[in-house]
Design an enzyme around this catalytic site. Sequence first.
Site, PDB file in Angstrom:
ATOM      1  CB  THR A   1      -6.312  60.037 -10.825  1.00 17.77           C
ATOM      2  OG1 THR A   1      -5.156  59.702 -10.864  1.00 17.77           O
ATOM      3  CG2 THR A   1      -6.480  61.282 -10.793  1.00 17.77           C
TER       4      THR A   1
ATOM      5  CG  PHE B   1      -6.900  60.471 -19.288  1.00 19.68           C
ATOM      6  CD1 PHE B   1      -6.142  59.816 -18.133  1.00 19.68           C
ATOM      7  CD2 PHE B   1      -7.892  59.303 -19.871  1.00 19.68           C
ATOM      8  CE1 PHE B   1      -6.268  58.787 -17.652  1.00 19.68           C
ATOM      9  CE2 PHE B   1      -8.001  58.018 -19.156  1.00 19.68           C
ATOM     10  CZ  PHE B   1      -7.129  57.942 -18.103  1.00 19.68           C
TER      11      PHE B   1
ATOM     12  CB  CYS C   1      -3.173  62.217 -18.152  1.00 17.68           C
ATOM     13  SG  CYS C   1      -2.676  61.349 -17.147  1.00 17.68           S
TER      14      CYS C   1
HETATM   15  C1  HEM Z   1      -2.354  65.511 -15.993  1.00 18.61           C
HETATM   16  C2  HEM Z   1      -6.290  62.647 -15.394  1.00 18.61           C
HETATM   17  C3  HEM Z   1      -3.332  58.901 -14.029  1.00 18.61           C
HETATM   18  C4  HEM Z   1       0.362  61.584 -14.083  1.00 18.61           C
HETATM   19  C5  HEM Z   1      -3.622  64.947 -15.805  1.00 18.61           C
HETATM   20  C6  HEM Z   1      -4.709  66.018 -16.244  1.00 18.61           C
HETATM   21  C7  HEM Z   1      -5.837  65.117 -15.967  1.00 18.61           C
HETATM   22  C8  HEM Z   1      -5.437  63.797 -15.547  1.00 18.61           C
HETATM   23  C9  HEM Z   1      -7.351  65.517 -16.149  1.00 18.61           C
HETATM   24  C10 HEM Z   1      -4.770  67.282 -16.790  1.00 18.61           C
HETATM   25  C11 HEM Z   1      -4.926  68.170 -15.623  1.00 18.61           C
HETATM   26  C12 HEM Z   1      -4.899  69.703 -16.019  1.00 18.61           C
HETATM   27  O1  HEM Z   1      -4.934  70.097 -17.142  1.00 18.61           O
HETATM   28  O2  HEM Z   1      -4.783  70.604 -15.190  1.00 18.61           O
HETATM   29  C13 HEM Z   1      -5.909  61.580 -14.938  1.00 18.61           C
HETATM   30  C14 HEM Z   1      -6.759  60.249 -14.603  1.00 18.61           C
HETATM   31  C15 HEM Z   1      -5.837  59.321 -14.003  1.00 18.61           C
HETATM   32  C16 HEM Z   1      -4.749  59.639 -14.206  1.00 18.61           C
HETATM   33  C17 HEM Z   1      -8.104  60.462 -14.615  1.00 18.61           C
HETATM   34  C18 HEM Z   1      -6.230  57.709 -13.705  1.00 18.61           C
HETATM   35  C19 HEM Z   1      -7.453  57.113 -14.036  1.00 18.61           C
HETATM   36  C20 HEM Z   1      -2.130  59.626 -13.851  1.00 18.61           C
HETATM   37  C21 HEM Z   1      -0.918  58.617 -13.445  1.00 18.61           C
HETATM   38  C22 HEM Z   1       0.122  59.350 -13.472  1.00 18.61           C
HETATM   39  C23 HEM Z   1      -0.442  60.724 -13.937  1.00 18.61           C
HETATM   40  C24 HEM Z   1      -0.981  57.069 -13.255  1.00 18.61           C
HETATM   41  C25 HEM Z   1       1.594  59.061 -13.358  1.00 18.61           C
HETATM   42  C26 HEM Z   1       2.174  57.886 -13.563  1.00 18.61           C
HETATM   43  C27 HEM Z   1       0.053  62.978 -14.642  1.00 18.61           C
HETATM   44  C28 HEM Z   1       0.939  64.202 -14.903  1.00 18.61           C
HETATM   45  C29 HEM Z   1       0.229  65.013 -15.452  1.00 18.61           C
HETATM   46  C30 HEM Z   1      -1.276  64.681 -15.411  1.00 18.61           C
HETATM   47  C31 HEM Z   1       2.387  64.250 -14.484  1.00 18.61           C
HETATM   48  C32 HEM Z   1       0.621  66.648 -15.814  1.00 18.61           C
HETATM   49  C33 HEM Z   1       0.953  66.474 -17.273  1.00 18.61           C
HETATM   50  C34 HEM Z   1       1.487  67.779 -17.647  1.00 18.61           C
HETATM   51  O3  HEM Z   1       0.940  68.832 -17.534  1.00 18.61           O
HETATM   52  O4  HEM Z   1       2.496  67.881 -18.362  1.00 18.61           O
HETATM   53  N1  HEM Z   1      -4.126  63.775 -15.587  1.00 18.61           N
HETATM   54  N2  HEM Z   1      -4.415  61.168 -14.501  1.00 18.61           N
HETATM   55  N3  HEM Z   1      -1.652  60.673 -13.842  1.00 18.61           N
HETATM   56  N4  HEM Z   1      -1.043  63.436 -14.960  1.00 18.61           N
HETATM   57 FE1  HEM Z   1      -2.694  62.342 -15.010  1.00 18.61          FE
END
Ligand code: HEM
Length: 461
Positions: free
Chosen positions: A268, A398, A405
Amino acid sequence: MSEEIPGPPGLPFVGNVFDIDPNNTINSFSHLADKYGPIFKLSVGGQWRYFVAGFEPFSELTDDKRFRKGIAPALKQVRNGAGSGLFTAFHGEHDWEIAHRTLLPAFGPLPIQNMFDEMYDIASQLILKWARNGPGTPISVTDDFTRLTLDSIAICALDTRFNSFARTEQHPFVKAMVDFLVESGNRQNRPAVAQMFYREANKKYNDDINLMHSVAQEVLDRRRKNPSDKKDLLNAMVIGKDPKTGEQLSDENIMNNMITFLIAGHETTAGMLSFTTYYLLKNPSAYRRAQQEVDSVVGTGPVKYEHTKKLPFIEACLRETLRLEPTAPGFSREPSQGHDETLCGGKYLIPDGSKVFCLLQKIQRDPAVFGEDADEFKPERMLDENFQKLPGSSWKPFGTGPRGCIGRPFAWQEGVLALAMILQNFELRLADPGYQLHIKQTLTVKPADLYMYATPRGDHT
Ligand code: HEM
Protein backbone atom coordinates in the site's frame (compact mmCIF):
# COMPACT_ATOMS: atom_id res chain seq x y z
CA MET A 1 -40.99 -0.65 -1.65
CA SER A 2 -37.33 -0.83 -2.57
CA GLU A 3 -36.18 -0.80 -6.17
CA GLU A 4 -34.12 -3.44 -7.98
CA ILE A 5 -30.40 -2.62 -7.83
CA PRO A 6 -29.12 -2.33 -11.42
CA GLY A 7 -26.46 -4.62 -12.87
CA PRO A 8 -25.47 -6.49 -16.01
CA PRO A 9 -27.59 -9.51 -16.99
CA GLY A 10 -25.86 -12.76 -15.96
CA LEU A 11 -25.66 -16.18 -17.59
CA PRO A 12 -27.27 -19.32 -16.15
CA PHE A 13 -25.01 -21.08 -13.59
CA VAL A 14 -22.01 -18.74 -13.99
CA GLY A 15 -23.77 -15.44 -13.30
CA ASN A 16 -21.60 -12.42 -14.07
CA VAL A 17 -18.26 -14.18 -14.09
CA PHE A 18 -17.52 -12.96 -17.63
CA ASP A 19 -18.09 -9.34 -16.62
CA ILE A 20 -15.01 -9.44 -14.39
CA ASP A 21 -11.40 -9.56 -15.55
CA PRO A 22 -9.75 -11.68 -12.83
CA ASN A 23 -6.41 -9.91 -13.44
CA ASN A 24 -7.87 -6.46 -12.95
CA THR A 25 -11.14 -6.67 -11.06
CA ILE A 26 -10.99 -3.01 -10.04
CA ASN A 27 -10.89 -1.93 -13.65
CA SER A 28 -13.90 -4.14 -14.44
CA PHE A 29 -15.86 -2.72 -11.49
CA SER A 30 -15.03 0.84 -12.59
CA HIS A 31 -16.33 0.18 -16.09
CA LEU A 32 -19.49 -1.36 -14.65
CA ALA A 33 -19.93 1.71 -12.42
CA ASP A 34 -19.66 3.95 -15.51
CA LYS A 35 -22.46 1.94 -17.07
CA TYR A 36 -24.76 1.17 -14.12
CA GLY A 37 -24.14 4.09 -11.78
CA PRO A 38 -23.16 4.54 -8.12
CA ILE A 39 -24.69 1.27 -6.95
CA PHE A 40 -24.87 -2.01 -8.84
CA LYS A 41 -24.85 -5.74 -8.21
CA LEU A 42 -23.20 -8.82 -9.68
CA SER A 43 -23.90 -12.50 -9.24
CA VAL A 44 -20.62 -14.21 -8.30
CA GLY A 45 -20.32 -17.84 -7.20
CA GLY A 46 -24.11 -18.08 -6.83
CA GLN A 47 -24.32 -15.05 -4.51
CA TRP A 48 -25.18 -11.43 -5.04
CA ARG A 49 -22.36 -9.02 -4.39
CA TYR A 50 -23.11 -5.33 -4.15
CA PHE A 51 -20.90 -2.44 -5.24
CA VAL A 52 -20.96 1.21 -4.33
CA ALA A 53 -19.16 3.75 -6.49
CA GLY A 54 -20.57 7.14 -5.44
CA PHE A 55 -20.26 9.43 -2.46
CA GLU A 56 -23.91 9.41 -1.39
CA PRO A 57 -24.45 5.66 -0.77
CA PHE A 58 -20.87 5.38 0.51
CA SER A 59 -21.49 7.95 3.24
CA GLU A 60 -24.33 5.74 4.49
CA LEU A 61 -22.03 2.72 4.49
CA THR A 62 -19.53 4.49 6.74
CA ASP A 63 -22.22 4.82 9.44
CA ASP A 64 -20.88 2.40 12.08
CA LYS A 65 -24.31 2.15 13.66
CA ARG A 66 -25.68 0.45 10.55
CA PHE A 67 -22.70 -1.19 8.82
CA ARG A 68 -19.39 -2.79 9.79
CA LYS A 69 -16.36 -4.28 8.06
CA GLY A 70 -17.15 -7.37 5.99
CA ILE A 71 -14.51 -9.99 5.22
CA ALA A 72 -14.79 -10.32 1.44
CA PRO A 73 -13.68 -13.51 -0.39
CA ALA A 74 -10.11 -12.25 -1.02
CA LEU A 75 -9.56 -11.45 2.67
CA LYS A 76 -11.06 -14.79 3.67
CA GLN A 77 -8.27 -16.44 1.69
CA VAL A 78 -5.64 -14.20 3.32
CA ARG A 79 -6.86 -15.57 6.67
CA ASN A 80 -5.17 -18.85 5.65
CA GLY A 81 -1.87 -17.13 6.42
CA ALA A 82 -2.75 -14.21 8.68
CA GLY A 83 -5.53 -15.88 10.71
CA SER A 84 -7.33 -13.55 13.08
CA GLY A 85 -4.67 -10.83 12.70
CA LEU A 86 -6.00 -7.28 12.79
CA PHE A 87 -6.62 -6.95 9.07
CA THR A 88 -8.43 -10.24 8.48
CA ALA A 89 -10.25 -10.72 11.82
CA PHE A 90 -14.01 -11.14 11.70
CA HIS A 91 -16.09 -8.60 13.53
CA GLY A 92 -16.06 -9.28 17.27
CA GLU A 93 -13.17 -11.79 17.27
CA HIS A 94 -11.47 -11.79 20.67
CA ASP A 95 -7.97 -11.73 19.15
CA TRP A 96 -8.85 -8.51 17.31
CA GLU A 97 -10.20 -6.82 20.45
CA ILE A 98 -7.03 -7.56 22.42
CA ALA A 99 -4.60 -6.73 19.62
CA HIS A 100 -6.45 -3.54 18.70
CA ARG A 101 -6.46 -2.14 22.23
CA THR A 102 -2.87 -3.25 22.89
CA LEU A 103 -1.38 -2.00 19.64
CA LEU A 104 -3.25 1.26 19.06
CA PRO A 105 -0.93 3.17 21.44
CA ALA A 106 2.08 1.73 19.56
CA PHE A 107 0.96 3.75 16.52
CA GLY A 108 0.62 6.97 18.52
CA PRO A 109 2.75 10.06 17.80
CA LEU A 110 5.65 9.28 20.15
CA PRO A 111 6.20 5.62 19.22
CA ILE A 112 6.04 6.53 15.53
CA GLN A 113 8.55 9.31 16.12
CA ASN A 114 10.78 6.71 17.79
CA MET A 115 10.77 4.72 14.53
CA PHE A 116 12.08 7.71 12.57
CA ASP A 117 15.77 6.82 12.74
CA GLU A 118 15.22 3.34 11.34
CA MET A 119 12.98 4.67 8.58
CA TYR A 120 15.68 7.24 7.80
CA ASP A 121 18.31 4.53 7.64
CA ILE A 122 16.32 2.52 5.10
CA ALA A 123 15.43 5.60 3.02
CA SER A 124 19.15 6.50 2.92
CA GLN A 125 19.81 3.12 1.32
CA LEU A 126 17.43 4.00 -1.50
CA ILE A 127 19.10 7.39 -1.96
CA LEU A 128 22.55 5.77 -2.04
CA LYS A 129 21.43 3.18 -4.55
CA TRP A 130 20.06 5.80 -6.93
CA ALA A 131 23.14 8.00 -6.50
CA ARG A 132 25.45 5.06 -7.25
CA ASN A 133 23.40 3.99 -10.25
CA GLY A 134 23.88 7.42 -11.80
CA PRO A 135 21.59 9.40 -14.08
CA GLY A 136 21.68 6.93 -16.99
CA THR A 137 20.21 3.89 -15.24
CA PRO A 138 16.45 3.43 -15.50
CA ILE A 139 14.81 2.93 -12.12
CA SER A 140 11.84 0.64 -11.68
CA VAL A 141 9.85 2.98 -9.46
CA THR A 142 7.55 0.41 -7.88
CA ASP A 143 10.36 -2.12 -7.28
CA ASP A 144 12.51 0.32 -5.36
CA PHE A 145 9.62 1.71 -3.34
CA THR A 146 8.63 -1.86 -2.50
CA ARG A 147 12.18 -2.51 -1.23
CA LEU A 148 11.92 0.65 0.88
CA THR A 149 8.56 -0.11 2.48
CA LEU A 150 9.28 -3.79 3.04
CA ASP A 151 12.55 -3.09 4.78
CA SER A 152 11.01 -0.34 6.93
CA ILE A 153 8.10 -2.43 8.19
CA ALA A 154 10.31 -5.51 8.61
CA ILE A 155 12.73 -3.72 10.87
CA CYS A 156 9.93 -2.25 13.02
CA ALA A 157 7.58 -5.26 13.18
CA LEU A 158 9.98 -8.19 12.80
CA ASP A 159 13.28 -6.72 14.01
CA THR A 160 14.70 -8.22 10.82
CA ARG A 161 16.78 -6.60 8.11
CA PHE A 162 15.71 -7.85 4.69
CA ASN A 163 18.51 -5.81 3.07
CA SER A 164 16.43 -5.60 -0.08
CA PHE A 165 18.64 -2.90 -1.62
CA ALA A 166 21.71 -5.13 -1.40
CA ARG A 167 20.28 -8.32 -2.85
CA THR A 168 19.05 -9.36 -6.27
CA GLU A 169 17.04 -12.34 -4.96
CA GLN A 170 14.24 -11.53 -2.52
CA HIS A 171 14.48 -12.62 1.12
CA PRO A 172 12.71 -16.03 1.44
CA PHE A 173 10.02 -14.53 3.69
CA VAL A 174 9.24 -11.89 1.08
CA LYS A 175 9.06 -14.40 -1.74
CA ALA A 176 6.74 -16.64 0.28
CA MET A 177 4.52 -13.70 1.23
CA VAL A 178 4.24 -12.34 -2.32
CA ASP A 179 3.45 -15.81 -3.74
CA PHE A 180 0.97 -16.43 -0.93
CA LEU A 181 -0.87 -13.19 -1.72
CA VAL A 182 -1.01 -13.94 -5.45
CA GLU A 183 -2.35 -17.45 -4.81
CA SER A 184 -4.88 -16.13 -2.27
CA GLY A 185 -6.17 -13.88 -5.05
CA ASN A 186 -6.35 -16.82 -7.49
CA ARG A 187 -8.16 -19.03 -5.00
CA GLN A 188 -10.96 -16.56 -4.41
CA ASN A 189 -11.89 -16.89 -8.09
CA ARG A 190 -12.08 -20.70 -8.00
CA PRO A 191 -15.13 -22.67 -6.91
CA ALA A 192 -14.34 -24.56 -3.66
CA VAL A 193 -14.77 -27.96 -5.33
CA ALA A 194 -12.23 -27.11 -8.04
CA GLN A 195 -9.62 -26.19 -5.43
CA MET A 196 -8.61 -29.80 -4.73
CA PHE A 197 -7.50 -30.30 -8.34
CA TYR A 198 -4.80 -27.65 -7.92
CA ARG A 199 -2.53 -30.01 -6.01
CA GLU A 200 0.79 -28.45 -6.84
CA ALA A 201 -0.48 -24.92 -6.22
CA ASN A 202 -2.00 -26.05 -2.91
CA LYS A 203 1.29 -27.58 -1.80
CA LYS A 204 3.24 -24.46 -2.68
CA TYR A 205 0.59 -22.35 -0.93
CA ASN A 206 0.90 -24.39 2.28
CA ASP A 207 4.71 -24.33 2.07
CA ASP A 208 4.64 -20.54 1.76
CA ILE A 209 2.35 -20.24 4.78
CA ASN A 210 4.58 -22.57 6.80
CA LEU A 211 7.67 -20.59 5.86
CA MET A 212 6.09 -17.28 6.96
CA HIS A 213 5.03 -18.84 10.24
CA SER A 214 8.42 -20.37 10.94
CA VAL A 215 10.21 -17.06 10.28
CA ALA A 216 7.71 -15.31 12.58
CA GLN A 217 8.23 -17.99 15.24
CA GLU A 218 12.04 -17.60 15.04
CA VAL A 219 11.74 -13.84 15.44
CA LEU A 220 9.46 -14.23 18.43
CA ASP A 221 11.71 -16.81 20.09
CA ARG A 222 14.75 -14.61 19.51
CA ARG A 223 13.08 -11.58 21.11
CA ARG A 224 11.85 -13.61 24.07
CA LYS A 225 15.36 -15.02 24.62
CA ASN A 226 17.02 -11.62 24.18
CA PRO A 227 14.60 -9.08 25.62
CA SER A 228 15.37 -5.50 24.60
CA ASP A 229 13.91 -2.13 25.49
CA LYS A 230 13.52 -1.24 21.81
CA LYS A 231 10.33 0.73 21.27
CA ASP A 232 9.28 -1.14 18.14
CA LEU A 233 6.07 -2.86 17.08
CA LEU A 234 7.51 -6.25 17.99
CA ASN A 235 7.96 -5.23 21.61
CA ALA A 236 4.51 -3.65 21.65
CA MET A 237 3.16 -7.11 20.74
CA VAL A 238 5.47 -9.14 23.01
CA ILE A 239 5.38 -6.98 26.14
CA GLY A 240 2.18 -4.96 25.69
CA LYS A 241 -0.97 -5.59 27.69
CA ASP A 242 -4.60 -4.95 26.82
CA PRO A 243 -5.38 -1.76 28.80
CA LYS A 244 -8.94 -3.03 29.38
CA THR A 245 -8.41 -6.64 30.49
CA GLY A 246 -4.67 -6.80 31.23
CA GLU A 247 -4.40 -9.76 28.84
CA GLN A 248 -1.33 -10.25 26.62
CA LEU A 249 -1.39 -11.35 23.00
CA SER A 250 -1.05 -15.11 22.56
CA ASP A 251 1.95 -16.31 20.52
CA GLU A 252 -0.36 -17.18 17.66
CA ASN A 253 -1.92 -13.72 17.73
CA ILE A 254 1.54 -12.11 17.73
CA MET A 255 2.67 -14.16 14.74
CA ASN A 256 -0.55 -13.49 12.84
CA ASN A 257 -0.01 -9.79 13.39
CA MET A 258 3.66 -9.88 12.38
CA ILE A 259 2.55 -11.35 9.07
CA THR A 260 -0.38 -8.92 8.93
CA PHE A 261 1.85 -5.85 9.34
CA LEU A 262 4.11 -7.07 6.58
CA ILE A 263 1.19 -7.76 4.25
CA ALA A 264 -0.85 -4.65 5.05
CA GLY A 265 2.10 -2.34 5.47
CA HIS A 266 4.30 -2.64 2.44
CA GLU A 267 2.47 -2.73 -0.92
CA THR A 268 0.00 0.00 0.00
CA THR A 269 2.74 2.45 0.97
CA ALA A 270 4.95 1.48 -1.98
CA GLY A 271 1.98 2.11 -4.28
CA MET A 272 1.31 5.49 -2.68
CA LEU A 273 4.90 6.59 -3.25
CA SER A 274 4.93 5.25 -6.82
CA PHE A 275 1.71 7.02 -7.82
CA THR A 276 2.83 10.25 -6.12
CA THR A 277 6.07 10.14 -8.10
CA TYR A 278 4.06 9.55 -11.28
CA TYR A 279 1.75 12.49 -10.62
CA LEU A 280 4.62 14.83 -9.77
CA LEU A 281 6.43 13.84 -12.94
CA LYS A 282 3.32 14.54 -15.00
CA ASN A 283 2.64 17.85 -13.22
CA PRO A 284 5.81 19.97 -13.38
CA SER A 285 4.38 22.92 -11.43
CA ALA A 286 3.40 20.66 -8.49
CA TYR A 287 6.83 19.02 -8.74
CA ARG A 288 8.60 22.41 -8.52
CA ARG A 289 6.43 23.54 -5.62
CA ALA A 290 7.10 20.32 -3.69
CA GLN A 291 10.83 20.59 -4.32
CA GLN A 292 10.91 24.27 -3.32
CA GLU A 293 9.08 23.40 -0.11
CA VAL A 294 11.73 20.80 0.74
CA ASP A 295 14.56 23.18 -0.18
CA SER A 296 13.21 25.97 2.02
CA VAL A 297 12.23 23.80 5.01
CA VAL A 298 15.08 21.29 5.00
CA GLY A 299 17.84 22.90 2.93
CA THR A 300 20.74 20.58 2.14
CA GLY A 301 21.26 18.96 5.56
CA PRO A 302 19.71 15.70 6.72
CA VAL A 303 15.91 15.50 6.89
CA LYS A 304 14.94 15.52 10.56
CA TYR A 305 11.73 14.39 12.24
CA GLU A 306 10.65 18.02 12.86
CA HIS A 307 10.93 18.80 9.14
CA THR A 308 8.37 16.13 8.29
CA LYS A 309 5.75 18.14 10.23
CA LYS A 310 6.42 21.29 8.19
CA LEU A 311 5.83 20.05 4.65
CA PRO A 312 2.15 20.78 3.98
CA PHE A 313 2.41 20.67 0.20
CA ILE A 314 4.13 17.26 0.23
CA GLU A 315 1.33 16.01 2.49
CA ALA A 316 -1.26 17.48 0.13
CA CYS A 317 0.40 15.61 -2.77
CA LEU A 318 0.15 12.33 -0.86
CA ARG A 319 -3.49 12.96 0.01
CA GLU A 320 -4.40 13.90 -3.54
CA THR A 321 -2.59 10.82 -4.85
CA LEU A 322 -4.53 8.55 -2.49
CA ARG A 323 -7.76 10.25 -3.56
CA LEU A 324 -7.13 9.52 -7.24
CA GLU A 325 -5.39 6.16 -6.78
CA PRO A 326 -6.31 4.64 -3.43
CA THR A 327 -3.71 1.90 -3.25
CA ALA A 328 -5.99 -0.29 -1.15
CA PRO A 329 -8.61 0.10 -3.87
CA GLY A 330 -11.63 -0.74 -1.76
CA PHE A 331 -13.05 -2.50 1.27
CA SER A 332 -16.25 -4.29 2.16
CA ARG A 333 -19.04 -3.37 4.53
CA GLU A 334 -21.98 -5.45 5.74
CA PRO A 335 -25.18 -4.71 7.70
CA SER A 336 -24.35 -4.81 11.41
CA GLN A 337 -27.68 -4.92 13.21
CA GLY A 338 -28.87 -8.41 12.30
CA HIS A 339 -31.45 -7.17 9.80
CA ASP A 340 -31.62 -5.95 6.21
CA GLU A 341 -30.44 -2.43 5.50
CA THR A 342 -31.15 0.07 2.76
CA LEU A 343 -29.04 2.54 0.80
CA CYS A 344 -29.77 5.76 -1.09
CA GLY A 345 -32.34 6.99 1.40
CA GLY A 346 -34.28 3.70 1.51
CA LYS A 347 -34.33 3.13 -2.27
CA TYR A 348 -32.24 -0.05 -2.42
CA LEU A 349 -32.32 -3.06 -0.13
CA ILE A 350 -29.07 -4.64 1.19
CA PRO A 351 -29.99 -8.03 2.66
CA ASP A 352 -28.53 -8.95 6.02
CA GLY A 353 -25.38 -11.07 5.58
CA SER A 354 -24.44 -9.62 2.21
CA LYS A 355 -21.28 -7.63 1.45
CA VAL A 356 -21.04 -4.27 -0.23
CA PHE A 357 -17.72 -3.49 -1.88
CA CYS A 358 -16.77 0.19 -1.74
CA LEU A 359 -14.97 1.17 -4.91
CA LEU A 360 -12.83 3.96 -3.52
CA GLN A 361 -11.37 5.21 -6.74
CA LYS A 362 -14.84 6.10 -8.05
CA ILE A 363 -16.18 7.36 -4.72
CA GLN A 364 -13.23 9.71 -4.25
CA ARG A 365 -13.63 11.10 -7.77
CA ASP A 366 -17.34 11.88 -7.39
CA PRO A 367 -17.89 15.22 -9.19
CA ALA A 368 -20.69 16.00 -6.71
CA VAL A 369 -17.95 16.49 -4.09
CA PHE A 370 -14.80 17.30 -6.06
CA GLY A 371 -16.30 19.14 -9.05
CA GLU A 372 -15.89 18.65 -12.78
CA ASP A 373 -12.09 18.47 -12.45
CA ALA A 374 -12.36 15.54 -10.02
CA ASP A 375 -10.12 13.36 -12.24
CA GLU A 376 -7.27 15.88 -12.21
CA PHE A 377 -4.30 15.94 -9.84
CA LYS A 378 -4.67 19.19 -7.89
CA PRO A 379 -2.83 18.93 -4.58
CA GLU A 380 -3.99 22.44 -3.59
CA ARG A 381 -7.44 21.03 -2.82
CA MET A 382 -5.81 18.85 -0.16
CA LEU A 383 -3.94 21.60 1.69
CA ASP A 384 -5.11 21.62 5.31
CA GLU A 385 -7.49 24.57 5.02
CA ASN A 386 -9.36 22.87 2.14
CA PHE A 387 -8.97 19.30 3.37
CA GLN A 388 -10.69 20.14 6.68
CA LYS A 389 -13.74 21.40 4.79
CA LEU A 390 -14.33 18.23 2.78
CA PRO A 391 -17.44 16.22 3.70
CA GLY A 392 -16.64 13.49 6.26
CA SER A 393 -16.65 10.43 4.04
CA SER A 394 -15.26 11.90 0.84
CA TRP A 395 -11.63 10.83 1.46
CA LYS A 396 -11.29 7.39 3.01
CA PRO A 397 -8.19 5.70 1.54
CA PHE A 398 -7.32 4.39 5.01
CA GLY A 399 -10.74 2.85 5.58
CA THR A 400 -13.26 3.84 8.19
CA GLY A 401 -14.28 3.48 11.83
CA PRO A 402 -12.61 1.12 14.31
CA ARG A 403 -11.45 -1.11 11.44
CA GLY A 404 -9.70 1.77 9.69
CA CYS A 405 -5.96 1.58 9.11
CA ILE A 406 -3.96 1.36 12.31
CA GLY A 407 -0.74 1.86 10.29
CA ARG A 408 -1.70 5.26 8.85
CA PRO A 409 0.75 7.33 10.95
CA PHE A 410 3.52 4.85 10.10
CA ALA A 411 2.81 5.08 6.37
CA TRP A 412 2.54 8.86 6.54
CA GLN A 413 5.86 9.43 8.28
CA GLU A 414 7.55 6.97 5.94
CA GLY A 415 6.01 8.58 2.85
CA VAL A 416 6.76 12.21 3.75
CA LEU A 417 10.32 11.33 4.75
CA ALA A 418 11.05 9.38 1.57
CA LEU A 419 9.63 12.05 -0.73
CA ALA A 420 11.50 14.82 1.07
CA MET A 421 14.80 12.95 0.77
CA ILE A 422 14.24 12.12 -2.89
CA LEU A 423 13.25 15.65 -3.92
CA GLN A 424 16.15 17.07 -1.93
CA ASN A 425 18.69 14.84 -3.64
CA PHE A 426 17.54 14.23 -7.20
CA GLU A 427 16.02 15.66 -10.33
CA LEU A 428 13.64 12.99 -11.60
CA ARG A 429 12.41 12.46 -15.13
CA LEU A 430 10.30 9.79 -16.77
CA ALA A 431 12.26 7.22 -18.78
CA ASP A 432 9.46 7.36 -21.35
CA PRO A 433 8.08 10.92 -21.48
CA GLY A 434 4.96 9.56 -23.20
CA TYR A 435 4.25 7.04 -20.43
CA GLN A 436 0.51 6.50 -19.99
CA LEU A 437 -0.64 5.33 -16.59
CA HIS A 438 -1.80 1.74 -16.43
CA ILE A 439 -2.39 -0.34 -13.36
CA LYS A 440 -1.06 -3.60 -11.98
CA GLN A 441 -3.45 -5.09 -9.46
CA THR A 442 -2.83 -7.66 -6.74
CA LEU A 443 -4.46 -7.11 -3.35
CA THR A 444 -3.40 -3.50 -3.95
CA VAL A 445 -2.84 -1.37 -7.05
CA LYS A 446 0.41 0.09 -8.40
CA PRO A 447 1.43 1.82 -11.63
CA ALA A 448 2.63 -0.80 -14.12
CA ASP A 449 5.94 -0.48 -16.02
CA LEU A 450 6.82 2.90 -14.56
CA TYR A 451 10.50 3.76 -15.07
CA MET A 452 12.38 6.98 -14.44
CA TYR A 453 15.88 8.48 -14.23
CA ALA A 454 17.27 10.20 -11.15
CA THR A 455 20.06 12.78 -11.58
CA PRO A 456 21.81 13.88 -8.37
CA ARG A 457 21.17 17.59 -7.79
CA GLY A 458 24.56 18.38 -6.33
CA ASP A 459 24.81 21.51 -4.21
CA HIS A 460 21.65 23.54 -4.73
CA THR A 461 21.78 26.08 -1.94
C1 HEM B 1 -6.40 -1.51 7.50
C2 HEM B 1 -5.14 1.28 3.72
C3 HEM B 1 -0.54 1.35 5.35
C4 HEM B 1 -1.71 -1.92 8.70
C5 HEM B 1 -6.46 -0.74 6.35
C6 HEM B 1 -7.66 -0.45 5.61
C7 HEM B 1 -7.31 0.32 4.55
C8 HEM B 1 -5.88 0.53 4.62
C9 HEM B 1 -8.23 0.86 3.47
C10 HEM B 1 -9.08 -0.94 5.95
C11 HEM B 1 -9.37 -2.23 5.25
C12 HEM B 1 -10.78 -2.75 5.44
O1 HEM B 1 -11.67 -2.05 5.92
O2 HEM B 1 -10.99 -3.91 5.07
C13 HEM B 1 -3.79 1.54 3.86
C14 HEM B 1 -3.05 2.41 2.97
C15 HEM B 1 -1.76 2.44 3.44
C16 HEM B 1 -1.69 1.58 4.60
C17 HEM B 1 -3.62 3.12 1.76
C18 HEM B 1 -0.55 3.18 2.92
C19 HEM B 1 -0.61 4.22 2.13
C20 HEM B 1 -0.45 0.49 6.42
C21 HEM B 1 0.74 0.23 7.19
C22 HEM B 1 0.41 -0.72 8.12
C23 HEM B 1 -1.00 -1.02 7.95
C24 HEM B 1 2.10 0.89 6.96
C25 HEM B 1 1.27 -1.34 9.20
C26 HEM B 1 2.25 -0.73 9.78
C27 HEM B 1 -3.08 -2.09 8.65
C28 HEM B 1 -3.81 -2.98 9.54
C29 HEM B 1 -5.16 -2.84 9.21
C30 HEM B 1 -5.24 -1.89 8.10
C31 HEM B 1 -3.20 -3.86 10.62
C32 HEM B 1 -6.34 -3.55 9.87
C33 HEM B 1 -6.85 -2.68 11.00
C34 HEM B 1 -8.01 -3.33 11.76
O3 HEM B 1 -8.96 -3.82 11.14
O4 HEM B 1 -7.95 -3.33 12.99
N1 HEM B 1 -5.39 -0.13 5.74
N2 HEM B 1 -2.93 1.05 4.81
N3 HEM B 1 -1.48 -0.28 6.91
N4 HEM B 1 -3.96 -1.44 7.81
FE1 HEM B 1 -3.45 -0.12 6.40
